[in-house]
Design a protein around this motif. Structure first.
Motif, short mmCIF file in Angstrom:
data_model
loop_
_atom_site.label_atom_id
_atom_site.label_comp_id
_atom_site.label_asym_id
_atom_site.label_seq_id
_atom_site.Cartn_x
_atom_site.Cartn_y
_atom_site.Cartn_z
N VAL A 36 1.84 7.61 6.38
CA VAL A 36 1.64 6.09 6.26
C VAL A 36 0.74 5.62 7.43
CG1 VAL A 36 3.00 3.96 6.65
CG2 VAL A 36 3.96 5.81 5.34
N LEU A 76 -2.90 5.88 6.26
CA LEU A 76 -3.31 4.99 5.23
C LEU A 76 -3.61 3.75 5.86
CD1 LEU A 76 -3.42 3.92 2.38
CD2 LEU A 76 -0.80 3.52 2.35
N ASP A 77 -2.79 3.25 7.04
CA ASP A 77 -3.03 1.92 7.39
C ASP A 77 -4.33 2.01 8.55
OD1 ASP A 77 -0.83 0.57 6.92
OD2 ASP A 77 0.36 1.17 8.73
N THR A 100 2.15 -7.97 3.27
CA THR A 100 1.71 -6.58 3.18
C THR A 100 2.75 -5.46 3.73
OG1 THR A 100 0.40 -6.40 5.06
CG2 THR A 100 -0.61 -7.34 3.08
N GLU A 101 2.92 -4.37 2.94
CA GLU A 101 3.36 -3.29 3.69
C GLU A 101 3.04 -2.14 3.22
OE1 GLU A 101 8.00 -1.76 2.57
OE2 GLU A 101 7.92 -3.74 3.22
N SER A 102 3.08 -0.98 4.09
CA SER A 102 2.69 0.20 3.76
C SER A 102 3.90 1.18 3.50
CB SER A 102 1.81 0.75 4.73
OG SER A 102 0.68 -0.09 4.84
N THR A 103 3.75 2.18 2.67
CA THR A 103 4.89 3.16 2.85
C THR A 103 4.11 4.39 2.14
OG1 THR A 103 7.04 3.62 1.79
CG2 THR A 103 5.49 2.53 0.23
N ARG A 138 -6.98 -4.99 5.44
CA ARG A 138 -5.38 -5.70 5.61
C ARG A 138 -5.34 -6.86 6.47
NH1 ARG A 138 -0.05 -1.92 6.23
NH2 ARG A 138 1.52 -3.50 6.22
N PHE A 187 0.71 -1.15 -0.25
CA PHE A 187 -0.02 0.16 0.09
C PHE A 187 1.01 1.17 0.06
CE2 PHE A 187 -2.62 -3.16 2.35
CZ PHE A 187 -3.71 -3.37 1.43
#
Length: 474
Positions: free
Chosen positions: A361, A364-365, A382-385, A372, A344
């Motif tokens: 970030v 967004l999470d 999964t990863e968020s940035t 998620r 994401f």
């Protein structure tokens, strides 16, 4: 001669399928979906991703991309269009726009397109490296309009269910004032009367105008997507339908549809849209992805206010139900591909100061918390940035009331220099009371003037590349 050409085309297609099957069996082929709603920056992202890979051994700055850091990348080149039925992603045209004087952003996505890259690298793991040092990864990237994405859940809804969903959205205080003409025409339609194609076409056109007004106002959860970007379906009767009110749904469910009536035509067109427009789009593209990047423009939603922010959150959770997620193995890669890694990315991270990017970030999470959790349960990494596919600003410092603060420097759409502090980003979805006292006005920067033969400037594109490709090029 015709038979020869036909057989030649068939043989070429078989050869292509054999090559792809072999590559997938050897885990040397990757289908990447770049997903994002309208305005999230998909075209800029794909342009930058291709540019970073093509320039990886020259001017690109990719310190977190392991194959570059370890000097194992031999090179990347663009290959011929893999699917002859789809448009070629217009990378060169996008770069021309970015290299213009003054530079301008590439045009938004209006249809499906693809790009294929061959990535040749030196192995550093596995027994096969003793047989051959180098290996090839085939990367296919698919671009498609964000407007079409939100049609995918329609496959699980009949006409009555879809109408009820649309009615809930339409009756919100922010939307109802845009829907006045459509509501009047729809509610006055005699559903039991003999089908009037011209009347239905007119009401559908008014409904389309309502959707376009919603889009211009910043709303994202809009269906059907083809009403906004019809493509080759422009003017076709399959787009001449619209949702009914809750009262109309109840009335028609009680008495049933009369054959040849307005109600019957609406039902048939909705079902045809499901079967002949949405389903092929889903089966031909969305059931074949291995990895996914989800781009989210949180900042524009904050700028537009509470209703638009909540609308974006609902739209994202809505569309994420349409993809196949789960662990990947040899059989699934060949016969039932599933997305096993997803990142994401909050786009336009260059529109906030560096100290606010961590909050971006976290925001967004919080927007995607429930979706998620389900993906993680299914075994998806999964990863968020926060990223800027093409960095359009530079961070600087200024003194405000005797204190040093971070600011951004860039140019606006007219080329006027900007120096400003754009504001703080909330670390979670704002509550209702928050919107009463807080407003947002994050800037819109024009793209930077790039030095000739230099890679596009970015923020964290190397981390994205490592996440989606790193385990495949070892």
């Amino acid at each position: 001669m015709k038979n020869y050409l036909k057989n030649s085309h068939f043989i070429d297609k078989v050869k292509q399928n054999v090559k792809v099957t072999g590559a997938r069996l050897a885990d040397r082929h990757l289908n990447l979906a770049v997903t994002g709603l309208s305005g999230s920056g998909k075209t800029a992202f794909i342009t930058s991703l291709v540019n970073q890979l093509l320039e990886a051994n020259d001017s690109a700055e990719l310190p977190f991309f392991s194959v570059v850091r370890e000097e194992r990348l031999y090179g990347v080149k663009r290959e011929a269009q893999p699917n002859l039925s789809l448009r070629r992603f217009e990378y060169e045209r996008a770069m021309q726009a970015l290299d213009a004087q003054p530079a301008c952003w590439p045009e938004s996505t209006t249809g499906i397109s693809q790009v294929r890259l061959h990535i040749r690298y030196k192995k550093n793991r596995g027994l096969s490296r003793y047989l051959s040092e180098d290996a090839l990864l085939i990367l296919d990237i698919t671009d498609y309009p964000g407007e079409w994405l939100l049609d995918l859940p329609l496959l699980e809804m009949d006409f009555a269910q879809w109408s009820q969903h649309c009615e809930q959205e339409l009756l919100s205080p922010e939307r109802i004032q845009l829907a006045g003409e459509f509501v009047t025409l729809r509610d006055s339609l005699d559903l039991t009367a003999k089908g009037d194609e011209l009347a239905l076409k007119h009401i559908a056109s008014v409904y389309t105008e309502y959707l376009n007004q919603c889009r211009a106002a910043g709303f994202q959860l809009l269906q059907p997507g083809r009403f906004i970007l019809p493509g080759e379906l422009a003017g076709a009767p399959v787009l001449d339908f619209f949702p009914l009110s809750d009262v109309q749904v109840q009335q028609t469910s009680q008495r049933g549809a009369v054959k040849g009536s307005n109600q019957n035509l609406l039902h048939k067109r909705y079902e045809h849209y499901q079967e002949q427009v949405v389903k092929p789009f889903y089966t031909q593209h969305f059931k074949r992805f291995d990895r996914q990047v989800v781009l989210v423009d949180c900042l524009s939603a904050l700028n537009n206010g509470r209703a638009h922010f909540n609308d974006l959150q609902r739209a994202l959770n809505w569309l994420l139900t349409s993809f196949e997620y789960g662990k990947s193995n040899i059989l699934s890669r060949l016969f039932d591909p599933k997305i096993d890694k997803l990142i994401f990315a909050a786009s336009k991270a260059d529109h906030v100061t560096p100290d606010q990017q961590s909050n971006l970030v976290k925001l967004l999470d919080s927007m995607l918390h429930n979706a998620r959790k389900q993906m993680q349960f299914d075994g998806v990494a999964t990863e968020s940035t926060a990223i800027a596919a093409i960095r359009a600003s530079q961070a600087g410092k200024a003194v405000h009331q005797g204190e040093d603060i971070q600011i951004l420097q860039g140019t606006d759409a007219q080329g006027t220099p900007i120096r400003m502090f754009p504001g703080d980003v909330p670390a979670k979805c704002p509550g209702d009371n928050f919107w009463l006292t807080q407003g947002f006005d994050f800037p819109r920067f024009s793209p930077p003037q790039r030095l000739e033969q230099q890679a596009l400037p970015h923020i964290r594109m190397d981390r994205v590349l490592e996440f989606i490709l790193g385990d495949k090029i070892r």
